[in-house]
Write an enzyme that holds these catalytic residues in place. Structure first.
Site, PDB file in Angstrom:
ATOM      1  N   LYS A 168      -7.874  -1.303   6.510  1.00 53.07           N
ATOM      2  CA  LYS A 168      -8.134  -1.955   5.213  1.00 53.07           C
ATOM      3  C   LYS A 168      -7.186  -3.138   4.993  1.00 53.07           C
ATOM      4  O   LYS A 168      -7.580  -4.173   4.469  1.00 53.07           O
ATOM      5  CB  LYS A 168      -8.003  -0.931   4.082  1.00 53.07           C
ATOM      6  CG  LYS A 168      -9.186   0.028   4.059  1.00 53.07           C
ATOM      7  CD  LYS A 168      -9.039   1.117   3.028  1.00 53.07           C
ATOM      8  CE  LYS A 168      -8.100   2.192   3.469  1.00 53.07           C
ATOM      9  NZ  LYS A 168      -8.198   3.462   2.799  1.00 53.07           N
TER      10      LYS A 168
ATOM     11  N   SER B  11      -6.820   4.339   9.109  1.00 55.77           N
ATOM     12  CA  SER B  11      -7.519   4.184   7.831  1.00 55.77           C
ATOM     13  C   SER B  11      -6.812   3.137   6.960  1.00 55.77           C
ATOM     14  O   SER B  11      -7.435   2.204   6.437  1.00 55.77           O
ATOM     15  CB  SER B  11      -7.554   5.548   7.121  1.00 55.77           C
ATOM     16  OG  SER B  11      -7.877   5.419   5.771  1.00 55.77           O
TER      17      SER B  11
ATOM     18  N   ARG C  80     -13.618  13.126   6.365  1.00 56.76           N
ATOM     19  CA  ARG C  80     -12.331  13.806   6.599  1.00 56.76           C
ATOM     20  C   ARG C  80     -11.949  14.656   5.400  1.00 56.76           C
ATOM     21  O   ARG C  80     -11.404  15.751   5.546  1.00 56.76           O
ATOM     22  CB  ARG C  80     -11.227  12.759   6.860  1.00 56.76           C
ATOM     23  CG  ARG C  80     -11.361  12.108   8.223  1.00 56.76           C
ATOM     24  CD  ARG C  80     -10.500  10.872   8.295  1.00 56.76           C
ATOM     25  NE  ARG C  80      -9.105  11.162   8.070  1.00 56.76           N
ATOM     26  CZ  ARG C  80      -8.231  10.299   7.552  1.00 56.76           C
ATOM     27  NH1 ARG C  80      -8.611   9.083   7.202  1.00 56.76           N
ATOM     28  NH2 ARG C  80      -6.985  10.646   7.376  1.00 56.76           N
TER      29      ARG C  80
ATOM     30  N   ASP D  69     -14.324   3.119   7.323  1.00 58.30           N
ATOM     31  CA  ASP D  69     -13.307   3.930   6.646  1.00 58.30           C
ATOM     32  C   ASP D  69     -13.909   4.688   5.470  1.00 58.30           C
ATOM     33  O   ASP D  69     -13.567   5.834   5.223  1.00 58.30           O
ATOM     34  CB  ASP D  69     -12.128   3.068   6.180  1.00 58.30           C
ATOM     35  CG  ASP D  69     -11.050   3.944   5.541  1.00 58.30           C
ATOM     36  OD1 ASP D  69     -10.531   4.834   6.246  1.00 58.30           O
ATOM     37  OD2 ASP D  69     -10.763   3.794   4.349  1.00 58.30           O
TER      38      ASP D  69
ATOM     39  N   HIS E 283       0.857  -1.196   0.000  1.00 58.52           N
ATOM     40  CA  HIS E 283       0.000   0.000   0.000  1.00 58.52           C
ATOM     41  C   HIS E 283       0.887   1.237   0.000  1.00 58.52           C
ATOM     42  O   HIS E 283       1.928   1.265   0.650  1.00 58.52           O
ATOM     43  CB  HIS E 283      -0.890  -0.008   1.246  1.00 58.52           C
ATOM     44  CG  HIS E 283      -1.989   1.003   1.191  1.00 58.52           C
ATOM     45  ND1 HIS E 283      -3.220   0.725   0.629  1.00 58.52           N
ATOM     46  CD2 HIS E 283      -2.050   2.289   1.610  1.00 58.52           C
ATOM     47  CE1 HIS E 283      -3.985   1.803   0.718  1.00 58.52           C
ATOM     48  NE2 HIS E 283      -3.302   2.764   1.299  1.00 58.52           N
TER      49      HIS E 283
HETATM   50  N1  URA Z   1      -4.800   6.671   2.317  1.00 58.37           N
HETATM   51  C1  URA Z   1      -5.787   6.074   3.024  1.00 58.37           C
HETATM   52  O1  URA Z   1      -6.243   4.984   2.694  1.00 58.37           O
HETATM   53  N2  URA Z   1      -6.267   6.732   4.115  1.00 58.37           N
HETATM   54  C2  URA Z   1      -5.794   7.915   4.538  1.00 58.37           C
HETATM   55  O2  URA Z   1      -6.255   8.409   5.542  1.00 58.37           O
HETATM   56  C3  URA Z   1      -4.764   8.530   3.782  1.00 58.37           C
HETATM   57  C4  URA Z   1      -4.275   7.876   2.669  1.00 58.37           C
END
Ligand code: URA
Length: 441
Positions: free
Chosen positions: A197, A193, A178, A171, A92
């Site tokens: 995931k 966040s 946000r 999320d 990621h």
């Molecule tokens: N990427 C994400 O998945 N969440 C965030 O808060 C910032 C970047």
């Protein structure tokens, strides 16, 4: 100050006040907030106030871990490791400009015999999104049902799709909120966040690319380290292995910024060409992922196999199969915008700055990105750099080509990028710097 309100008597206003005043939220309160928000009992405006208090006051490590777990518990979780009988690796990035690493990495790692099924996101603001880039390929679908996703990972070793099923709905809601309340830039919120995931997706080992610089959420290296360590703590606490690469996002990654342009650059890389910084990050990430997989090899051997997969053509073959499997046409010509403005540098010298945020914003304004969540993106526009930081150019040499729908749009993008590009007289001195600034695990 500690809040010990029991779940039954959960008081959202008290929770907001506690955080506003620098106190901590206990586990039951965090669970109740997330559960209540997803169920629609806690309204956006109260969550917004709490998020802003968190931006200012922070969350400590146990609060962040509990928030992450509450977010995971808000929806389904996947267990691809059991379904595939394999150790699952995932990757990621915290998001940047010109970041197409996952697109190259997935077929390379798959060609080395390690499955990579990734759920990716769309671009917002100045950062691009993997799903938008893939949709530049005619026919390509990013909407895969869970069964098709798992089956494709099983049979082909590679799939990238939008979030399937009901994975971490907390999320989805929190991120959207946000984004419109100025509360994205918070280390614990970003960590929760991203890691919620990754944990819900069932990865056993995770490589995180934490970007730092103007084009990233983290502008300073200390913040990037803090975010990295927070995510490592969350992952380790949940029994996962986490490796972090902190990488330079002060300038765009690679030369292409814009959806179809970035797909072209990925295809270049899969033909064993392409810019050095992108190649370095792709092959380092691939080596790391392979070393964390069940192949039982070290990182150097992982990198060797990744390079071999590219030079032999195996990774490109896997790319073609992958694009076809998701209904795309791997032979299609990608559409590029009709206005192609070649922009030279006025003075010769060495490029010492091409500001990533400026290039990202310029590409977004051309239409490559969204201003709001519901905007369509234009896959055909963007900016292709012909040189980058450290390169030496003569006066009049091309710096970039802007792909736009109108002359005015092209001129505006060119002017914006030139304004934040610095060419210092003289030839380059010293060695090229690495895009990978630090590692943490
Ligand atoms: N990427 C994400 O998945 N969440 C965030 O808060 C910032 C970047």
């Amino acid at each position: 100050m500690t809040m010990d309100t029991p779940l039954a008597a959960f008081d959202m206003v008290a929770a907001i006040r506690t955080k506003r005043d620098g106190g901590r939220l206990d586990d039951a309160t965090i669970d109740a907030i997330i559960e209540g928000y997803v169920a629609g009992r806690v309204p956006d405006y109260q969550v917004s106030a709490l998020l802003m208090a968190i931006v200012w006051r922070g969350l400590d490590a146990p609060e962040t871990l509990r928030l992450t777990r509450a977010m995971v518990a808000s929806g389904d979780t996947l267990d691809p490791g059991t379904a595939l009988g394999r150790r699952i690796v995932d990757k990621h990035s915290t998001g940047g400009v010109g970041d197409k690493v996952s697109l190259a990495l997935a077929p390379i790692v798959a060609a080395c015999g390690v499955p990579l099924g990734k759920m990716s996101g769309r671009g917002l603001g100045h950062t691009g999104g993997t799903l938008d880039k893939l949709e530049s390929i005619p026919g390509f679908t990013v909407e895969l049902e869970e069964e098709r996703f798992v089956e494709q990972v099983r049979s082909l070793g590679v799939a990238i799709a939008g979030q399937t099923g009901d994975l971490v709905p907390a999320d989805k809601q929190l991120y959207a909120l946000r984004d419109v309340t100025g509360t994205v830039e918070s280390i614990p919120l970003i960590a929760a966040s991203i890691m919620s995931k990754k944990l819900a997706g069932g990865a056993d080992a995770i490589v995180l690319d934490v970007k730092v610089g103007s084009g990233a959420f983290m502008k300073e290296i200390e913040q990037a380290r803090e975010l990295a360590d927070e995510m490592i703590a969350i992952g380790t606490g949940a029994g996962r292995v986490v490796h972090v690469l902190i990488t330079d996002m002060s300038r765009p990654l690679g030369r292409a910024v814009g959806n179809a342009l970035e797909i072209r650059e990925v295809v270049e890389l899969l033909h064993d060409r392409g810019p050095d910084d992108l190649r370095e990050l792709v092959f380092t990430s691939a080596g790391l992922l392979l070393s964390l997989s069940d192949l039982d090899i070290d990182e150097a051997e992982g990198q060797r196999r990744a390079r071999e997969a590219v030079s032999s053509g195996a990774a490109f073959t896997r790319w073609r199969e992958w694009i076809s499997a998701q209904d795309g046409d791997p032979d299609a010509e990608l559409e590029l915008a009709p206005i192609q403005l070649v922009v030279p540098v006025e003075e010769g010298g060495t490029i010492t700055e091409i500001d990533a945020l400026t290039v990202g914003l310029a590409a977004a304004r051309l239409g490559a990105g969204r201003q709001t969540k519901d905007d369509d993106v234009d896959h055909a526009v963007g900016i292709e750099l012909h040189a980058t930081v450290g390169d030496t150019l003569a006066a009049g040499d091309p710096l970039m080509t802007v792909y736009a729908r109108s002359d005015e749009a092209a001129q505006a993008a060119a002017a914006a990028v030139l304004e934040r590009t610095t060419v210092t007289p003289g030839a380059a001195t010293g060695h090229a710097t690495s895009v990978i600034l630090e590692r943490r695990s």
